[in-house]
Design an enzyme around this catalytic site. Structure first.
Site, short mmCIF file in Angstrom:
data_model
loop_
_atom_site.label_atom_id
_atom_site.label_comp_id
_atom_site.label_asym_id
_atom_site.label_seq_id
_atom_site.Cartn_x
_atom_site.Cartn_y
_atom_site.Cartn_z
N ARG A 107 -4.37 -17.84 44.07
CA ARG A 107 -5.53 -18.06 44.95
C ARG A 107 -5.61 -16.86 45.88
NH1 ARG A 107 -7.51 -23.01 48.78
NH2 ARG A 107 -8.19 -23.68 46.73
N HIS A 134 -14.16 -20.75 41.33
CA HIS A 134 -13.15 -21.79 41.59
C HIS A 134 -13.11 -22.70 40.35
CE1 HIS A 134 -10.42 -24.22 43.68
NE2 HIS A 134 -11.18 -24.80 44.58
N GLN A 137 -11.50 -26.38 40.11
CA GLN A 137 -12.33 -27.39 40.78
C GLN A 137 -13.40 -27.91 39.82
OE1 GLN A 137 -12.30 -28.26 44.43
NE2 GLN A 137 -13.62 -29.89 43.67
N ASP A 230 -20.88 -27.43 50.14
CA ASP A 230 -19.58 -26.82 50.48
C ASP A 230 -19.74 -26.24 51.89
OD1 ASP A 230 -17.09 -25.53 50.37
OD2 ASP A 230 -17.85 -23.82 49.22
N CYS A 271 -16.36 -30.21 47.46
CA CYS A 271 -15.01 -29.81 47.01
C CYS A 271 -13.96 -30.09 48.08
CB CYS A 271 -15.00 -28.34 46.61
SG CYS A 271 -15.61 -27.25 47.92
N ARG A 316 -8.53 -33.40 41.07
CA ARG A 316 -7.98 -32.04 41.05
C ARG A 316 -6.60 -32.04 40.39
NH1 ARG A 316 -9.28 -28.25 44.47
NH2 ARG A 316 -8.40 -26.97 42.82
N1 NVA Z 1 -16.14 -21.93 49.53
C1 NVA Z 1 -14.89 -22.48 50.03
C2 NVA Z 1 -14.28 -23.37 49.01
C3 NVA Z 1 -13.03 -24.08 49.47
C4 NVA Z 1 -12.43 -24.96 48.40
C5 NVA Z 1 -13.96 -21.34 50.42
O1 NVA Z 1 -13.86 -20.38 49.65
O2 NVA Z 1 -13.37 -21.40 51.49
N1 CP Z 2 -11.14 -27.94 47.13
C1 CP Z 2 -10.06 -27.14 47.37
O1 CP Z 2 -9.82 -26.17 46.67
O2 CP Z 2 -9.29 -27.54 48.40
P1 CP Z 2 -8.07 -26.72 49.03
O3 CP Z 2 -8.65 -25.49 49.68
O4 CP Z 2 -7.45 -27.66 50.02
O5 CP Z 2 -7.12 -26.34 47.94
#
Ligand code: NVA
Ligand code: CP
Length: 333
Positions: A107, A134, A137, A230, A271, A316
């Site tokens: 990540r 992502h 997800q 989101d 999400c 998830r």
């Molecule tokens: N768009 C958000 C998704 C988090 C799961 C981010 O990248 O922070």
């Molecule tokens: N939806 C998601 O990816 O959550 P986290 O950022 O908590 O992993």
């Protein structure tokens, strides 16, 4: 269907509708087994590395629980604890970890980083979120949609908010590949990039679905089956963008008026994490600065019967387990 064993999972663009459906079905199968208490240590003796350059609750916990359920060991590398990028290149890191682990989750920031990791690791690499995509997800969200509606074809899916970032991009790919009509409902500035839209239009053509970009809430959300949103400011973006985002995206907040315009059987998805009340530090800070106590979704919608956000969160884990298992091998449907 081509075997998924040995393949990396970086974006759904790399997978056929049949392969995506297989992962969704495998996730459902593993969920069923878990509920029944059936052991599933299909990957006993293997180990996975979990690299997080951004924070996480769901993704990290899902990988750790899923690895444990499959009989594997896991090592968590937090945003500060490794040499990655600072003292050691991605290429070298990939070659080191690939000698010790059977699979690597990453990540972080640019999609090119996870692509580079996959190029040199020699073992499957799973994208746990980049700025652009992502994909883990997506399998959870498709599983949730299948559980609620039974199938994908012909559903109307509306994404509201920042549609040009990881979630908007990934959902547009996922919907068009699975025959779901996708609508990005947001201010024009936040529409996904033209190149990706055109690519998704090709996928949509093959599955008989549509891609629509609209800044008109009333028409875009009319009779929708799924409303998805989101956060307006994603991880890694500077705090300074909040003022602009609030101004430009508040008209695209998911509230009761939006949900009342949707189909009778519609659901609300997110999400997570979500800013729907003042129980978070960021939520408080935004409230003190801008006077808003709920952002991308109102608390009323978040807590309503239509909200399936915690089913998504649970899924998830089952879907990440399916992705690891399918690419590591040891069991198939
Ligand atoms: N768009 C958000 C998704 C988090 C799961 C981010 O990248 O922070
Ligand atoms: N939806 C998601 O990816 O959550 P986290 O950022 O908590 O992993």
């Amino acid at each position: 269907m081509k075997s998924l064993v040995g393949r990396s999972f970086l974006t759904l663009k790399d997978f056929t509708p049949e392969e995506i459906m297989y992962l969704v079905d495998l996730a459902a199968d593993l969920k069923d087994k878990k509920k029944k208490g059936i052991p599933m240590e299909y990957c006993k003796g293997k180990n996975v590395a979990l690299i997080f350059e951004k924070t996480s609750t769901r993704t990290r916990c899902s990988f750790e629980v899923a690895a444990h359920d499959l009989g594997m060991g896991s090592t968590y590398l937090d945003p500060k604890a490794s040499q990655i990028g600072k003292k050691e290149s991605i290429e070298d890191t990939a070659r080191v970890l690939g000698r010790m682990y059977e699979g690597i989750e990453y990540r972080g920031y640019g999609q090119e980083i996870v692509e580079e990791l996959a190029k040199y690791a020699g073992v499957p690499v799973w994208n746990g979120l980049t700025n652009e995509y992502h994909p883990t997800q997506m399998i959870a969200d498709l599983l949730t949609i299948k559980e609620k509606f039974g199938s994908f074809k012909g559903l109307k899916f509306v994404y509201m908010g920042d549609a040009r970032y990881n979630m908007g991009n990934s959902l547009m790919v996922a919907c068009s590949k699975m025959g779901i009509d996708f609508v990005a409902c947001t201010s024009k500035k936040y529409f996904p990039e033209e190149e990706l839209v055109n690519q998704c239009k090709e996928y949509a053509k093959a599955t008989g679905s549509t891609i629509t970009l609209s800044d008109d809430v009333a028409t875009a959300t009319k009779d929708a089956d799924i409303i998805y949103t989101d956060v307006w400011v994603s991880m890694g973006e500077p705090d300074e963008v909040w003022a602009e985002r609030i101004k430009e995206l508040l008209p695209y907040q998911v509230n009761k008026k939006v949900m009342d315009n949707t189909s009778k059987k519609s659901v609300f998805m997110h999400c997570l994490p979500a800013y729907h009340d003042l129980k978070t530090q960021v939520g408080q800070e935004v409230y003190e600065k801008f006077g808003l106590s709920e952002l991308e979704v109102t608390d009323e919608v978040f807590e309503s019967e239509k909200s399936v956000v915690f089913d998504e969160a649970e899924n998830r884990m089952h879907s990440i387990k399916a992705i690891m298992l399918a690419t590591l091998g040891g069991y198939s449907l």
